[in-house]
Design an enzyme around this catalytic site. Structure first.
Site, PDB file in Angstrom:
ATOM      1  N   ASP A  17       0.950  -1.498  -0.126  1.00 38.47           N
ATOM      2  CA  ASP A  17      -0.149  -0.187  -0.033  1.00 38.47           C
ATOM      3  C   ASP A  17       1.265   1.112  -0.046  1.00 38.47           C
ATOM      4  O   ASP A  17       2.037   1.249   0.828  1.00 38.47           O
ATOM      5  CB  ASP A  17      -1.070   0.323   1.265  1.00 38.47           C
ATOM      6  CG  ASP A  17      -1.991   1.074   1.259  1.00 38.47           C
ATOM      7  OD1 ASP A  17      -2.660   1.092   0.223  1.00 38.47           O
ATOM      8  OD2 ASP A  17      -3.226   0.785   2.327  1.00 38.47           O
ATOM      9  N   HIS A  18       0.281   2.297  -0.558  1.00 36.49           N
ATOM     10  CA  HIS A  18       0.823   3.651  -0.964  1.00 36.49           C
ATOM     11  C   HIS A  18       2.606   3.587  -1.155  1.00 36.49           C
ATOM     12  O   HIS A  18       2.976   3.870   0.914  1.00 36.49           O
ATOM     13  CB  HIS A  18       0.409   4.663   0.649  1.00 36.49           C
ATOM     14  CG  HIS A  18      -0.940   4.634   0.756  1.00 36.49           C
ATOM     15  ND1 HIS A  18      -1.095   5.362  -0.806  1.00 36.49           N
ATOM     16  CD2 HIS A  18      -1.931   5.053   0.643  1.00 36.49           C
ATOM     17  CE1 HIS A  18      -2.595   6.087  -0.707  1.00 36.49           C
ATOM     18  NE2 HIS A  18      -3.573   5.005   0.410  1.00 36.49           N
ATOM     19  N   GLY A  49      -8.185   8.156   6.751  1.00 35.90           N
ATOM     20  CA  GLY A  49      -8.500   8.454   8.076  1.00 35.90           C
ATOM     21  C   GLY A  49     -10.109   8.589   9.430  1.00 35.90           C
ATOM     22  O   GLY A  49     -11.034   9.007   8.021  1.00 35.90           O
ATOM     23  N   GLY A  87     -11.263   4.064   2.998  1.00 32.26           N
ATOM     24  CA  GLY A  87     -13.207   3.413   3.160  1.00 32.26           C
ATOM     25  C   GLY A  87     -13.984   3.992   4.562  1.00 32.26           C
ATOM     26  O   GLY A  87     -15.149   4.135   5.693  1.00 32.26           O
ATOM     27  N   SER A  88     -12.469   3.774   5.581  1.00 33.61           N
ATOM     28  CA  SER A  88     -13.149   3.214   6.582  1.00 33.61           C
ATOM     29  C   SER A  88     -14.383   4.894   7.034  1.00 33.61           C
ATOM     30  O   SER A  88     -14.360   6.058   6.727  1.00 33.61           O
ATOM     31  CB  SER A  88     -12.287   3.527   8.188  1.00 33.61           C
ATOM     32  OG  SER A  88     -11.421   2.928   8.105  1.00 33.61           O
ATOM     33  N   ASN A 116      -8.868   0.186   6.574  1.00 29.32           N
ATOM     34  CA  ASN A 116      -7.789   0.468   7.307  1.00 29.32           C
ATOM     35  C   ASN A 116      -8.214   0.855   9.181  1.00 29.32           C
ATOM     36  O   ASN A 116      -7.992  -0.099  10.191  1.00 29.32           O
ATOM     37  CB  ASN A 116      -6.393   1.728   7.272  1.00 29.32           C
ATOM     38  CG  ASN A 116      -5.536   0.941   7.967  1.00 29.32           C
ATOM     39  OD1 ASN A 116      -5.746   0.037   8.977  1.00 29.32           O
ATOM     40  ND2 ASN A 116      -4.050   1.434   7.868  1.00 29.32           N
ATOM     41  N   THR A 117      -8.469   2.422   9.354  1.00 27.11           N
ATOM     42  CA  THR A 117      -8.833   3.064  10.596  1.00 27.11           C
ATOM     43  C   THR A 117     -10.147   2.183  11.265  1.00 27.11           C
ATOM     44  O   THR A 117      -9.456   2.214  12.608  1.00 27.11           O
ATOM     45  CB  THR A 117      -9.091   4.245  10.490  1.00 27.11           C
ATOM     46  OG1 THR A 117      -8.214   5.209   9.389  1.00 27.11           O
ATOM     47  CG2 THR A 117      -8.965   5.777  11.656  1.00 27.11           C
TER      48      THR A 117
HETATM   49 ZN   LIG Z   1      -5.013   4.252   0.607  1.00 26.21          ZN
END
Ligand SMILES: [Zn+2]
Length: 294
Positions: free
Chosen positions: A80-81, A182, A217-218, A239-240
């Site tokens: 990722d990133h 985030g 998407g969180s 993720n968050t």
């Molecule tokens: Zn990302």
């Protein structure tokens, strides 16, 4: 075993999305793998530069490969990133299935030339590797933020997206369509949800015709997520929400068992907390929660 490209093509046809979940330890990895096995769906595990510095690049690859082989599960690994070609090459050599090459903070022309170079270098290492490029700003850091970054209001333009895809040769595009990395404090409390520009997603899909990923998407409104998938998003990153569940699960386990010191007796509570978030998101991405929720 299906390749990631097969899985992305299937998602395109069925208008569902593949869940992408970041991990930085065995707790989150077990949770993601168990949730995907339980629902019998493919899944992507993501490790950012920071996450793979902690887990280890080759260790992440070995762990995910061992799960894929033992359980015959279509589980894939994404770098990722990734902000430098050296880190992207390192991941490709370790056997990652895909790389998000992110030079989105550069001016457009430089982003194009660096991304094009990365596509060529990565495909030379592994011709079937999936390379994702990014334009527009979706903020950085899957953390709890106090306020919305100003840049998150600038959306990717369809004509720019078209030019970016054509000149770089990327397989997947990550656009900015109202999404943001985030969560705000108000989102953690569930009072506010992120909203997406669904029309813009459709326009970018029509202009480019490539696979697309929704980052950050969180905390997004559930219906916006469903509509974004219908409009052409093939992968959704969460993720968050997992990090939050991990922390809450761990805190509960520690406070419920103040005298316990065996990690393998404490950590399953955190696994269950993360697994329940992953399961809910995977159901929504496959469309099954849409019927339940009406
Ligand atoms: Zn990302």
């Amino acid at each position: 075993m299906k390749t990631l490209r097969n899985v992305l093509s299937e998602s395109e046809k069925s208008r569902t999305a593949v869940g992408h979940f970041n991990i930085s330890d065995l707790v989150a990895l077990k949770a993601v793998a168990e949730a995907a096995r339980g629902l019998k769906v493919p899944v992507i595990v993501g490790v950012s530069e920071g996450e793979r510095e902690f887990v280890g690049v080759r260790q992440a690859a070995a762990l995910v490969r061992s799960i894929r082989e033992e359980f015959d599960l279509p589980i894939f690994l994404n770098a990722d990133h990734t902000h430098s070609l050296a880190k992207a090459v390192e991941a490709a050599k370790a056997g990652f299935d895909s790389v998000v090459f992110d030079r989105s903070t550069l001016p457009f022309a430089e982003n194009v030339s660096e991304t094009k170079k990365a596509v060529e270098a990565l495909k030379a290492i592994n011709p079937s590797i999936i390379v994702e490029g990014e334009i527009g700003d979706i903020g950085s850091g899957s953390e709890i933020h106090d306020s919305t970054p100003e840049s998150s209001r600038i959306l990717t333009k369809p004509d720019e997206a078209k030019q970016f895809v054509a000149s770089t040769g990327i397989d997947v595009l990550a656009p900015a369509v109202g999404n943001m990395h985030g969560l705000l404090r108000s989102m953690v409390r569930g009072e506010v949800h992120k909203r997406l520009d669904i029309a813009r997603i459709s326009e970018i899909k029509a202009a480019t015709g490539v696979f697309m990923t929704l980052h950050g998407g969180s905390g997004t409104d559930d219906n916006d997520l469903r509509n974004a998938i219908q409009a052409g998003m093939n992968v959704v990153h969460i993720n968050t929400e997992l990090r939050l569940a991990w922390r809450r699960g761990l805190e509960k386990a520690l406070s419920d068992q103040p005298n316990e010191v065996a990690a393998y007796k404490i950590l399953p509570v955190a696994v269950e907390a993360v697994k329940s978030v992953v399961t809910g998101r995977l159901q929504l991405f496959r469309g099954s929660a849409a019927r339940v929720a009406g």
